[in-house]
Design a protein around this motif. Structure first.
Motif, PDB file in Angstrom:
ATOM      1  N   MET A   1      39.814  -9.562  -9.300  1.00  0.00           N
ATOM      2  CA  MET A   1      38.436  -9.507  -9.219  1.00  0.00           C
ATOM      3  C   MET A   1      38.045  -9.144  -7.889  1.00  0.00           C
ATOM      4  SD  MET A   1      35.413 -10.002 -10.737  1.00  0.00           S
ATOM      5  CE  MET A   1      36.143 -10.595 -12.366  1.00  0.00           C
ATOM      6  N   THR A   2      37.389  -8.026  -7.825  1.00  0.00           N
ATOM      7  CA  THR A   2      36.896  -7.467  -6.283  1.00  0.00           C
ATOM      8  C   THR A   2      35.441  -7.347  -6.385  1.00  0.00           C
ATOM      9  OG1 THR A   2      39.005  -6.526  -6.150  1.00  0.00           O
ATOM     10  CG2 THR A   2      37.210  -5.759  -4.601  1.00  0.00           C
ATOM     11  N   ILE A   3      34.641  -7.912  -5.476  1.00  0.00           N
ATOM     12  CA  ILE A   3      33.343  -7.700  -5.125  1.00  0.00           C
ATOM     13  C   ILE A   3      33.168  -6.285  -4.241  1.00  0.00           C
ATOM     14  CG2 ILE A   3      31.108  -8.608  -3.970  1.00  0.00           C
ATOM     15  CD1 ILE A   3      32.482 -11.383  -3.775  1.00  0.00           C
ATOM     16  N   PHE A   4      32.249  -5.569  -4.619  1.00  0.00           N
ATOM     17  CA  PHE A   4      32.306  -4.144  -3.973  1.00  0.00           C
ATOM     18  C   PHE A   4      30.913  -4.170  -3.053  1.00  0.00           C
ATOM     19  CE2 PHE A   4      35.230  -2.971  -7.071  1.00  0.00           C
ATOM     20  CZ  PHE A   4      36.380  -2.311  -6.402  1.00  0.00           C
ATOM     21  N   ILE A   5      30.960  -3.767  -1.933  1.00  0.00           N
ATOM     22  CA  ILE A   5      29.559  -3.687  -1.309  1.00  0.00           C
ATOM     23  C   ILE A   5      29.715  -1.953  -0.936  1.00  0.00           C
ATOM     24  CG2 ILE A   5      28.342  -4.155   0.858  1.00  0.00           C
ATOM     25  CD1 ILE A   5      28.842  -6.473  -0.854  1.00  0.00           C
ATOM     26  N   LYS A   6      28.853  -1.393  -1.867  1.00  0.00           N
ATOM     27  CA  LYS A   6      28.767   0.190  -1.987  1.00  0.00           C
ATOM     28  C   LYS A   6      28.214   0.720  -0.917  1.00  0.00           C
ATOM     29  CE  LYS A   6      30.698   0.581  -6.156  1.00  0.00           C
ATOM     30  NZ  LYS A   6      31.957   1.447  -6.324  1.00  0.00           N
ATOM     31  N   ASN A   7      26.946   0.071  -0.502  1.00  0.00           N
ATOM     32  CA  ASN A   7      26.300   0.601   0.625  1.00  0.00           C
ATOM     33  C   ASN A   7      25.321  -0.673   1.327  1.00  0.00           C
ATOM     34  OD1 ASN A   7      23.751   0.280  -1.144  1.00  0.00           O
ATOM     35  ND2 ASN A   7      24.506   2.374  -2.029  1.00  0.00           N
ATOM     36  N   LYS A   8      24.307  -0.319   2.006  1.00  0.00           N
ATOM     37  CA  LYS A   8      23.482  -1.498   2.744  1.00  0.00           C
ATOM     38  C   LYS A   8      22.521  -2.190   1.736  1.00  0.00           C
ATOM     39  CE  LYS A   8      22.052   0.989   6.890  1.00  0.00           C
ATOM     40  NZ  LYS A   8      20.808   1.187   7.685  1.00  0.00           N
ATOM     41  N   TYR A   9      22.492  -1.837   0.289  1.00  0.00           N
ATOM     42  CA  TYR A   9      21.669  -2.591  -0.687  1.00  0.00           C
ATOM     43  C   TYR A   9      22.342  -3.017  -1.967  1.00  0.00           C
ATOM     44  CZ  TYR A   9      18.578   0.264   2.494  1.00  0.00           C
ATOM     45  OH  TYR A   9      18.075   0.550   3.772  1.00  0.00           O
ATOM     46  N   THR A  10      23.680  -2.667  -2.232  1.00  0.00           N
ATOM     47  CA  THR A  10      24.224  -2.752  -3.488  1.00  0.00           C
ATOM     48  C   THR A  10      25.573  -3.492  -3.322  1.00  0.00           C
ATOM     49  OG1 THR A  10      23.348  -0.700  -4.048  1.00  0.00           O
ATOM     50  CG2 THR A  10      24.969  -1.258  -5.381  1.00  0.00           C
ATOM     51  N   LEU A  11      25.622  -4.544  -4.255  1.00  0.00           N
ATOM     52  CA  LEU A  11      26.791  -5.370  -4.195  1.00  0.00           C
ATOM     53  C   LEU A  11      27.175  -5.120  -5.853  1.00  0.00           C
ATOM     54  CD1 LEU A  11      27.522  -8.773  -3.164  1.00  0.00           C
ATOM     55  CD2 LEU A  11      27.650  -8.473  -5.587  1.00  0.00           C
ATOM     56  N   GLN A  12      28.460  -4.980  -6.082  1.00  0.00           N
ATOM     57  CA  GLN A  12      28.717  -4.512  -7.581  1.00  0.00           C
ATOM     58  C   GLN A  12      30.079  -5.661  -7.685  1.00  0.00           C
ATOM     59  OE1 GLN A  12      29.447  -0.699  -8.638  1.00  0.00           O
ATOM     60  NE2 GLN A  12      30.276  -1.204 -10.603  1.00  0.00           N
ATOM     61  N   ILE A  13      29.989  -6.322  -8.980  1.00  0.00           N
ATOM     62  CA  ILE A  13      30.895  -6.901  -9.246  1.00  0.00           C
ATOM     63  C   ILE A  13      31.354  -6.841 -10.781  1.00  0.00           C
ATOM     64  CG2 ILE A  13      29.944  -9.268  -9.363  1.00  0.00           C
ATOM     65  CD1 ILE A  13      32.397 -10.685  -8.831  1.00  0.00           C
ATOM     66  N   ASP A  14      32.543  -6.323 -11.226  1.00  0.00           N
ATOM     67  CA  ASP A  14      32.344  -5.980 -12.773  1.00  0.00           C
ATOM     68  C   ASP A  14      31.379  -5.017 -13.130  1.00  0.00           C
ATOM     69  OD1 ASP A  14      34.865  -7.462 -13.129  1.00  0.00           O
ATOM     70  OD2 ASP A  14      33.860  -8.687 -14.494  1.00  0.00           O
ATOM     71  N   GLU A  15      30.675  -5.158 -14.177  1.00  0.00           N
ATOM     72  CA  GLU A  15      29.646  -4.294 -14.675  1.00  0.00           C
ATOM     73  C   GLU A  15      28.149  -4.688 -14.026  1.00  0.00           C
ATOM     74  OE1 GLU A  15      29.715  -7.569 -18.070  1.00  0.00           O
ATOM     75  OE2 GLU A  15      31.234  -6.249 -16.793  1.00  0.00           O
ATOM     76  N   PHE A  16      28.155  -5.678 -13.154  1.00  0.00           N
ATOM     77  CA  PHE A  16      27.136  -6.168 -12.619  1.00  0.00           C
ATOM     78  C   PHE A  16      26.759  -5.545 -11.253  1.00  0.00           C
ATOM     79  CE2 PHE A  16      28.330  -9.701 -15.230  1.00  0.00           C
ATOM     80  CZ  PHE A  16      27.337 -10.240 -16.231  1.00  0.00           C
ATOM     81  N   THR A  17      25.452  -5.007 -11.169  1.00  0.00           N
ATOM     82  CA  THR A  17      25.053  -4.632  -9.616  1.00  0.00           C
ATOM     83  C   THR A  17      23.952  -5.451  -9.304  1.00  0.00           C
ATOM     84  OG1 THR A  17      25.811  -2.398 -10.316  1.00  0.00           O
ATOM     85  CG2 THR A  17      24.438  -2.571  -8.699  1.00  0.00           C
ATOM     86  N   PHE A  18      23.994  -5.895  -8.019  1.00  0.00           N
ATOM     87  CA  PHE A  18      22.903  -6.791  -7.626  1.00  0.00           C
ATOM     88  C   PHE A  18      22.367  -6.164  -6.139  1.00  0.00           C
ATOM     89  CE2 PHE A  18      26.011  -9.788  -9.510  1.00  0.00           C
ATOM     90  CZ  PHE A  18      25.167 -10.114 -10.305  1.00  0.00           C
ATOM     91  N   ARG A  19      21.073  -6.304  -6.068  1.00  0.00           N
ATOM     92  CA  ARG A  19      20.550  -5.746  -4.670  1.00  0.00           C
ATOM     93  C   ARG A  19      21.028  -6.586  -3.571  1.00  0.00           C
ATOM     94  NH1 ARG A  19      14.250  -5.618  -2.596  1.00  0.00           N
ATOM     95  NH2 ARG A  19      14.807  -4.695  -0.584  1.00  0.00           N
ATOM     96  N   CYS A  20      21.550  -6.292  -2.329  1.00  0.00           N
ATOM     97  CA  CYS A  20      21.745  -7.291  -1.301  1.00  0.00           C
ATOM     98  C   CYS A  20      21.367  -6.458  -0.083  1.00  0.00           C
ATOM     99  CB  CYS A  20      23.241  -7.279  -1.462  1.00  0.00           C
ATOM    100  SG  CYS A  20      24.333  -5.955  -0.905  1.00  0.00           S
ATOM    101  N   CYS A  21      21.594  -7.423   0.919  1.00  0.00           N
ATOM    102  CA  CYS A  21      21.556  -6.793   2.399  1.00  0.00           C
ATOM    103  C   CYS A  21      22.770  -6.830   3.470  1.00  0.00           C
ATOM    104  CB  CYS A  21      20.172  -7.278   3.090  1.00  0.00           C
ATOM    105  SG  CYS A  21      20.007  -9.162   3.029  1.00  0.00           S
ATOM    106  N   ILE A  22      22.909  -6.268   4.249  1.00  0.00           N
ATOM    107  CA  ILE A  22      24.024  -6.334   5.034  1.00  0.00           C
ATOM    108  C   ILE A  22      23.677  -6.543   6.787  1.00  0.00           C
ATOM    109  CG2 ILE A  22      25.682  -5.200   3.505  1.00  0.00           C
ATOM    110  CD1 ILE A  22      25.765  -2.684   5.629  1.00  0.00           C
ATOM    111  N   GLY A  23      24.532  -6.267   7.645  1.00  0.00           N
ATOM    112  CA  GLY A  23      24.012  -6.285   8.834  1.00  0.00           C
ATOM    113  C   GLY A  23      23.144  -5.318   9.377  1.00  0.00           C
TER     114      GLY A  23
END
Length: 164
Positions: A1-23
């Motif tokens: 199982m891998t969590i993907f941080i696609k860009n500054k605003y997107t966290l994806q895990i399986d088929e779930f996509t969540f809004r996020c923030c980073i540095g």
């Protein structure tokens, strides 16, 4: 199982996509302590820490640890043996206090960046934690509590995070 941080605003895990923030200053391959950047790469994740006085123990396969008043995470470059490790708070050692007044660390998972044999000054205290407003972080990844709780249900002890 891998969590993907696609860009500054997107966290994806399986088929779930969540809004996020980073540095605040984006992501980097060349992380330094205090640079406000999120480290790029693939990393293991640690245990789930939570504030029992504010939140029930989440449903997850990760080991859950109750945050106590005296818990901190060392970010002091003068203490190489304790750098980027969970510590019992001492006044003389700079640290990130895990029991905060705000709710950012009511739930947190350390990202095992610069973790095995940490290099002092290469960055510490990189967590997945909570946010209420998606303001950029000092280098962590943050998401809303409801999304965090869904994410931890999907994680396993050997899960990883890949930050682009």
């Amino acid at each position: 199982m891998t969590i993907f941080i696609k860009n500054k605003y997107t966290l994806q895990i399986d088929e779930f996509t969540f809004r996020c923030c980073i540095g605040e200053k984006g992501s980097t391959k060349n992380k330094k302590e205090g640079d406000k950047k999120t480290p790029k790469g693939t990393f293991k994740i640690g245990n789930l820490y939570f504030r029992k006085d504010r939140i029930n123990e989440p449903s997850t396969l990760l080991k859950c640890i109750k945050i106590k008043k005296n818990m901190g995470w060392c970010n002091d470059i003068r203490f190489s043996k304790k750098y980027n490790k969970l510590i019992k708070i001492e006044k003389k050692i700079k640290h990130e206090k895990l029991q905060r007044k705000d709710s950012k660390y009511d739930l947190l998972i350390p990202i095992k960046y610069n973790f095995e044999n940490p290099v002092t000054g290469r960055g510490s205290c990189i967590f997945i934690h909570l946010t209420k407003n998606y303001k950029p972080t000092a280098g962590c990844i943050a998401l809303k509590e409801k999304d965090f709780l869904i994410m931890v249900k999907l994680l396993k002890k050997n899960s990883k995070i890949k930050i682009f």
